[in-house]
Design an enzyme around this catalytic site. Sequence first.
Site, PDB file in Angstrom:
ATOM      1  N   GLY A  68      32.455  -5.972   1.160  1.00 23.82           N
ATOM      2  CA  GLY A  68      32.689  -4.790   1.975  1.00 23.82           C
ATOM      3  C   GLY A  68      32.020  -3.541   1.444  1.00 23.82           C
ATOM      4  CG  ASP A  97      15.081   0.069  -6.539  1.00 31.06           C
ATOM      5  OD1 ASP A  97      14.277   0.650  -5.781  1.00 31.06           O
ATOM      6  OD2 ASP A  97      14.725  -0.818  -7.345  1.00 31.06           O
ATOM      7  CG  ASP A 214       8.868  -2.723 -13.555  1.00 33.00           C
ATOM      8  OD1 ASP A 214       9.927  -3.361 -13.543  1.00 33.00           O
ATOM      9  OD2 ASP A 214       8.033  -2.740 -12.630  1.00 33.00           O
ATOM     10  CB  ALA A 251      11.303   0.156   6.499  1.00 32.86           C
ATOM     11  CB  VAL A 384       1.380 -10.077  -3.891  1.00 35.55           C
ATOM     12  CG1 VAL A 384       0.409 -11.167  -3.460  1.00 35.55           C
ATOM     13  CG2 VAL A 384       0.976  -8.735  -3.325  1.00 35.55           C
ATOM     14  CG  HIS A 387       8.354  -5.136  -9.841  1.00 34.10           C
ATOM     15  ND1 HIS A 387       8.856  -3.941 -10.274  1.00 34.10           N
ATOM     16  CD2 HIS A 387       8.908  -5.365  -8.628  1.00 34.10           C
ATOM     17  CE1 HIS A 387       9.700  -3.460  -9.361  1.00 34.10           C
ATOM     18  NE2 HIS A 387       9.750  -4.313  -8.354  1.00 34.10           N
TER      19      HIS A 387
END
EC number: 3.1.-.-
Lengths: 571, 571
Positions: A68, A97, A214, A251, A384, A387
Amino acid sequence: MTDVPVSSRATQPHLDRKAPPPLPEGGLRVMALGGLGEIGRNMAVLEFDGKLLVIDCGVLFPEADQRGIDLILPDLGVIEHRLDDIAAVVLTHGHEDHIGAIPYLLRMRGDIPLVGSRFTLALVRAKLREHRLDPTSVEVAGGDDHLAGPFRCEFIAVNHSIPDALAVAVHTPAGTLVHTGDFKMDQLPLDGVLTDLGAFARLGAEGIDLLLSDSTNAEVPGFVTSERAIGHVLDDVFDRATQRLIVSSFASHVHRIQQVLDSAETHRRKVAFVGRSMVRNMGVARDLGLLRVAPGLMVSLDEATAMPPEQVVLVSTGSQGEPLSALGRMARGDHHQVTIEAGDTVVLASSLVPGNETAVYKVINGLARLGATVVHKDTARVHVSGHAPAGELRTLLNVAKPRYLMPVHGEWRHLRAHAALAEETGMARERVILAENGIVVDLLDGKAAIVGSVPVGDVYVDGLNVGDVGEESLQERRILGDEGFVALTVVVEPSTGTIVRPVHLSARGFADDPAVFDEALRLVEENLRRTLEDGETDPHRLSQVIRRTIGKWVSDTYRRRPMIIPTVLEV
Amino acid sequence: MTDVPVSSRATQPHLDRKAPPPLPEGGLRVMALGGLGEIGRNMAVLEFDGKLLVIDCGVLFPEADQRGIDLILPDLGVIEHRLDDIAAVVLTHGHEDHIGAIPYLLRMRGDIPLVGSRFTLALVRAKLREHRLDPTSVEVAGGDDHLAGPFRCEFIAVNHSIPDALAVAVHTPAGTLVHTGDFKMDQLPLDGVLTDLGAFARLGAEGIDLLLSDSTNAEVPGFVTSERAIGHVLDDVFDRATQRLIVSSFASHVHRIQQVLDSAETHRRKVAFVGRSMVRNMGVARDLGLLRVAPGLMVSLDEATAMPPEQVVLVSTGSQGEPLSALGRMARGDHHQVTIEAGDTVVLASSLVPGNETAVYKVINGLARLGATVVHKDTARVHVSGHAPAGELRTLLNVAKPRYLMPVHGEWRHLRAHAALAEETGMARERVILAENGIVVDLLDGKAAIVGSVPVGDVYVDGLNVGDVGEESLQERRILGDEGFVALTVVVEPSTGTIVRPVHLSARGFADDPAVFDEALRLVEENLRRTLEDGETDPHRLSQVIRRTIGKWVSDTYRRRPMIIPTVLEV
């Protein structure tokens, strides 16, 4: 087996759970509120000389057992009492994010300056308008310098799955910290914007004390395939498609959408965007000149549905299986404008974000059942990653030569794989800092070390409710969702020790036929009567009798443990 | 893009939902109760001359939104009134999705003969013992013939991810149907048992009227990698491991476990099995001579934990992330005997079954956080699939030359991909029958066609409850799990129209702090009082007032829709 050493034997300093000491004078403090030990809600907080610099402020999407919940925010409570110390929020790029929690931070202090690239800020502004917030912002580009309090921020262009992404070098008297943001090293980027290895090399030569890099693809061997390769696959799909063509993607993936538009132009199909965020973001990208649209190429969805199917391509959201998205509705056959016909072609030109597998395959199966040819990442190279995989992470480490590495943006498996890559390139094990959210790292006199940790929690957004739903409510939802509940209410007259109204039962999620409880109700009444006859009229004790009786009955009969809610009312 | 045509344009006969006509004399009827449009609960029912032959009788594991459910059975209600007509149940192999529902079928009629291979029947018997059932069984092997009523069953050895797997050719006067079961074509199988292409070719030459063939990997290009390749990878892992080594796999994958035992022997490590099903199945395999165990190789878990970590390997269940499995407990650091240390190595030598991704990565991350090196399918080739990919499916079609193909064992995307492969090999589109569960196919005069369908449902096993939990309960669980509930109870005195006890509220899964409801309670009492003052005392109407008041308040305040349970009691 593979060229990726899957893990490292770095020790476990992160298990240190003591509160950090005050930051020594001249020291730079680093702490992540999100993004370490998870993919999402990336947010790093730097402190120097009483001032804070925030890098990114994103959201995390809930897992299946966080029922929820709409979104999970970084625990902003940690910096709540120091809002006035925040010199700026640096945004590396425009993915949710990394920017999704900005509205919640700005609600606490509306004039915190946001520093980011043109496209990033445009997406942030569009988001903030929906929250009726008007930010203070500073636009920067790769190569720019910006001074935010004591933090001199130098921006570096990087290549990622969204245009206009940046890394940032933060120069302070304590030393230089470089944060890569999210990046990869596509050597044939569609917009010509390469990850600026020259800048990383120069900074490396000047001396990078601490690199935050990263880790998302640290387990993946080799080097990324160029985004350009997807263009050929799309052209092939266009060549074969004889009826309606629908391409679904993220998007914000302007380059991917650009390739769809290019293929459409070549194959003389008109294009219609479907889905609110797709329409909005591509509008922004087009306004900024990041999306090139040939004159006359675009049509509205109304126009598209009126045209012969072989003359249009729909570019849609829903690539992650979202049931309410346009594609989700098409797959169930209940989209009000688009009906899938046998022979239509649907392309899911995106990754499959972990956790979404069931939903995505449900959409693919729904489309296949209706007769569509579905092209997805399992069957063709239509995606692809954005990262850097192992080969590129090694390259960056060799170019930037950081004194210390702190792997960020990853689950534990990714952080540890990144640590192993660093050790491979020759970094000493003790120079790799494996931390999770809340761990405090100080850079002092050229040395970086974990000095303690602060407790960080999950802040759940649940409808308009931010933070009221906590672990207790979630645990209740888990039980209710797995087992249902049985609520029993009885009205007693304590002075006479009698049951005024027979036990009333409400059960949900337990069995379709309520008659299964007849026997249990008889037992409850019997036990209650006996207890009352013994002179016990305390509602709490009577509740316990109800709970024990029904609990034992359900367990013996069904081996289940539904939530049991006894209510004893006195008149 | 790929060598696999991802889909076919076969028409949509499966949308035909009319009841089938009576089976014409001399016709063979085929209907699946499971396994079409899903991966699992494989069960095909054949009918000829008033008799039924069942091929497999498996279970389906629930999806995330089928909360609390343990297993899903094929809808045995469809054959409930014809139990006495069942000539036999043919079992192709011993995986749960092929044998798991046998106990539920035998509870309905205990003496249905089970026909299968030695290992399959041994696993079935072990399972039935737990259900206190003693089956009637007939052991067969590849090459054997068995007559069950009017069905002459000829068994064909196939290679799969469990030993002793069979395909079956069913000869009837109506024609010959061949069911592959699950299979692949490993050309270097560890036990030397190849898929018997010669038998398929001979049957093809004699004439196969209808082929039911495994579609699971129809979307995967090429040919399967030999199981043998994993041995080298395991040896490599053993070479590198300097501390404790834990290998997790499916408890029925005898060949995979054999390779672990072989590597252990070479590397002078002792082996302990961990997990109930692993211990049980490997015991059966060893007894039947399918698992070769060197003398002195095995130790108990107690012995293993007492030995130096570099001298043992634990072979464990839990490769699918099951939280209660041995590996799941180790990953959370709460296994009572095994504690993961930095530098330990854990191998997940299995596939990742769709739907289990989140759970599996949670285990991998937990192990990585504790310092283990985790080797899994994303980082090394520690698994090969048990199902034939596109290249092998084409090969089978070319060898068996069936008149009709009915793709089985797959979701819609797999069935359609299989159909496309068949069209590629030259089969006419109308000779590929795309059906889903309940669709009835008749083979008559050499022609196979869909003639109608019977409704088939999901039978949920929920604790000891079989079938009582239906869609209504599941829908309630979904709402409760996502939103929680608010239950309000009020006691009224209808004759005077007064509230005897103030409204009592129980809420769960909604907000951690119950004080959020103070305002709502005030509103409910106010509206109730007004309604009572208006002379309305009907409990149903008063319940509606409660429901509407609290529903509107929650929606306005939180944009949520918890389940609302009003109870009005009269005294």
